[in-house]
Design an enzyme around this catalytic site. Structure first.
Site, mmCIF file in Angstrom:
data_model
loop_
_atom_site.group_PDB
_atom_site.id
_atom_site.type_symbol
_atom_site.label_atom_id
_atom_site.label_comp_id
_atom_site.label_asym_id
_atom_site.label_seq_id
_atom_site.Cartn_x
_atom_site.Cartn_y
_atom_site.Cartn_z
ATOM 1 C CG HIS A 325 -2.171 -0.833 1.010
ATOM 2 N ND1 HIS A 325 -2.226 -2.152 1.351
ATOM 3 C CD2 HIS A 325 -3.387 -0.530 0.493
ATOM 4 C CE1 HIS A 325 -3.423 -2.643 1.058
ATOM 5 N NE2 HIS A 325 -4.147 -1.675 0.541
ATOM 6 N N GLY A 326 2.027 1.214 0.546
ATOM 7 C CA GLY A 326 2.825 2.431 0.560
ATOM 8 C C GLY A 326 4.193 2.223 1.188
#
Length: 491
Positions: A325-326
């Site tokens: 996700h990041g």
């Protein structure tokens, strides 16, 4: 290009549908697929032309690995090396664009160096189409993929509805549909069902997610002004924003596919109705969970080898989910805490099952899960751990008046004027009413609303359906002046 824009609705979509079905009508099936591929590349390149080089390069490289793997399979040779190299190349490309600065930042912190960051532009959707192609390479090397032409493969990867933010589609779900002649002709039933999904997703995004997003943006931009009530409002606003934004995109993507008689997998199944984190993750971003289960959890051993190994595998999967996700420690911590929550649900499986037997104990479980999900979303939304800590500090700062600026975030024009006509806007009451009303509406929709995917499956057009959806579409259309991208475009 975004779904919630004038250029997409008024130009791209009509041209795409007309060209695709027109070419199929004259039995130019390969030309129709090539046209759809060209439209998908236009859709992607509209953001930044340079992105096309990365996408097309990735497609060419992975198709080469696929052909090499197929050749080795025909010769009864091992394809393990091809699979390892193919997966490694995909991860290296993803790592370069997404994690280089994260790696350099941590090197600087640990080693006391001052290596300049590269600030590499992150190509949109790279996490999605990279995972999609990793799954394809692994399946091909396992002899679980058929004989596909380059045109079919390129369209499978770049098909515009699911290219930027999913659902993460598998080759056996989509490519065979490209060859099915029954899906080449325009079908009014599929088109109407697709319109239902598209309009419902558009409404989620434009009328709900973007409105809640204003409150979230104010809250995370004014951390020093937060107190307990305002922080709760901001936290719940993100709870609704991310759901309506991401599920709205998925509904629109599935709806666009349905308009072309192509079935994309369901990505959400009313996740906020779940009473445990385990149940939540079975309903949220279903295709990502499916991918991580098949290509990470099971190869690690899954539930085999005892509880300790099972719990280890769960933590690894959720840590990777966080990193996917990041590139930030907040995402890693978010993933690990979700994994820990899943493990706790497994440990307490029997007590939870007993509590689920009555509505009032089930309600207690739901409230506990609501708190867990909301607190974890803070880690997901905050830019870094320091920001998350500042938000939590505001959450426990104590009670006080809710800042007027936060309340004004809920001042949707059409509702504001309705309250004004009823003389309910005096003394700031209008903003308070709208804030409470939107939060209540959010809970009502996520808990009592119907699943959009299932609504479309059994959709039978009626006159009043058309009138209601037409009004909803016009409402969304006139609200497009403030176009915003979807949250998951960042991942």
């Amino acid at each position: 290009m975004v779904f919630n824009s004038f250029v997409f609705i008024l130009l791209f979509l009509p041209v795409c549908l007309t060209g695709y079905f027109g070419l199929n009508h004259f039995h130019r099936y390969n030309l129709a697929k090539a046209f759809l591929l060209g439209m998908s590349l236009w859709f992607y390149g509209y953001f930044h032309v340079a992105y096309l080089l990365i996408l097309t390069g990735s497609i060419l490289l992975n198709y080469l690995f696929y052909r090499i793997g197929r050749a080795k399979n025909r010769q009864n040779k091992s394809t393990k090396a091809v699979m390892v190299i193919g997966v490694a190349c995909n991860l290296a490309v993803l790592g370069f664009f997404k994690y280089t600065d994260f790696f350099l930042e941590n090197i600087n912190v640990v080693c006391g160096t001052d290596i300049p960051l590269l600030h590499i532009l992150l190509p949109l959707g790279i996490s999605f189409f990279t995972f999609q192609q990793i799954g394809f390479i692994v399946d091909a090397c396992r002899e679980e993929a058929g004989e596909y032409s380059f045109l079919d493969y390129a369209l499978f990867v770049s098909f515009f509805p699911q290219l930027i933010a999913g659902p993460i589609v598998t080759h056996d779900e989509l490519i065979p549909q490209f060859a099915d002649e029954k899906k080449k002709s325009f079908r009014a039933d599929n088109f109407s069902a697709g319109c239902v999904l598209f309009i419902m997703g558009l409404a989620k995004k434009v009328l709900l997610a973007d409105m809640f997003g204003r409150a979230v943006a104010w809250g995370y931009g004014s951390l020093e002004a937060l107190n307990t009530p305002s922080a709760l409002i901001v936290m719940l606003s993100f709870y609704f924003q991310i759901y309506f934004d991401f599920s709205g995109y998925s509904d629109m993507a599935v709806g666009l596919g349905r308009m072309m008689n192509l079935t994309l997998p369901q990505n959400f199944d009313m996740p906020y109705r779940a009473v445990t984190l385990h149940g939540f993750w079975r309903r949220w971003h279903i295709t990502l969970t499916r991918f991580l289960t098949k290509y990470v959890y099971v190869p690690l051993g899954g539930s085999r080898g005892g509880r300790a190994h099972t719990y280890r595998n769960i933590l690894i999967v959720f840590m990777l989910s966080g990193l996917w996700h990041g590139a930030a420690w907040g995402f890693v911590l978010w993933g690990l805490l979700n994994g820990a929550g899943i493990i706790l649900c497994r440990i307490l499986e029997k007590p939870i099952a007993r509590m689920s037997e009555t509505w009032y104990t089930r309600a207690v479980l739901w409230v506990c899960n609501l708190l867990c999900v909301n607190l974890l979303w803070v880690l997901f939304r905050a830019e870094d751990l320091h920001t998350a800590g500042a938000f939590f500090a505001g959450l426990f700062r104590g009670f006080g008046a809710v800042p007027q600026k936060l309340l004004e975030s809920f001042r949707a024009g059409e509702f504001w004027y309705a309250l004004k006509l009823l003389h309910l806007t005096d003394g700031g009451n209008g903003d308070r009413i709208l804030c409470a009303g939107f939060l209540a509406a959010g809970f009502l929709i996520v808990l009592c609303g119907k699943n959009a995917y299932r609504c479309a499956q059994g959709f039978a057009p009626r006159v009043w359906h058309g009138v209601g959806l037409g009004i909803l579409f016009l409402w969304c259309f006139v609200s497009l002046s403030g176009v915003s991208t979807f949250l998951y475009y960042n991942f």
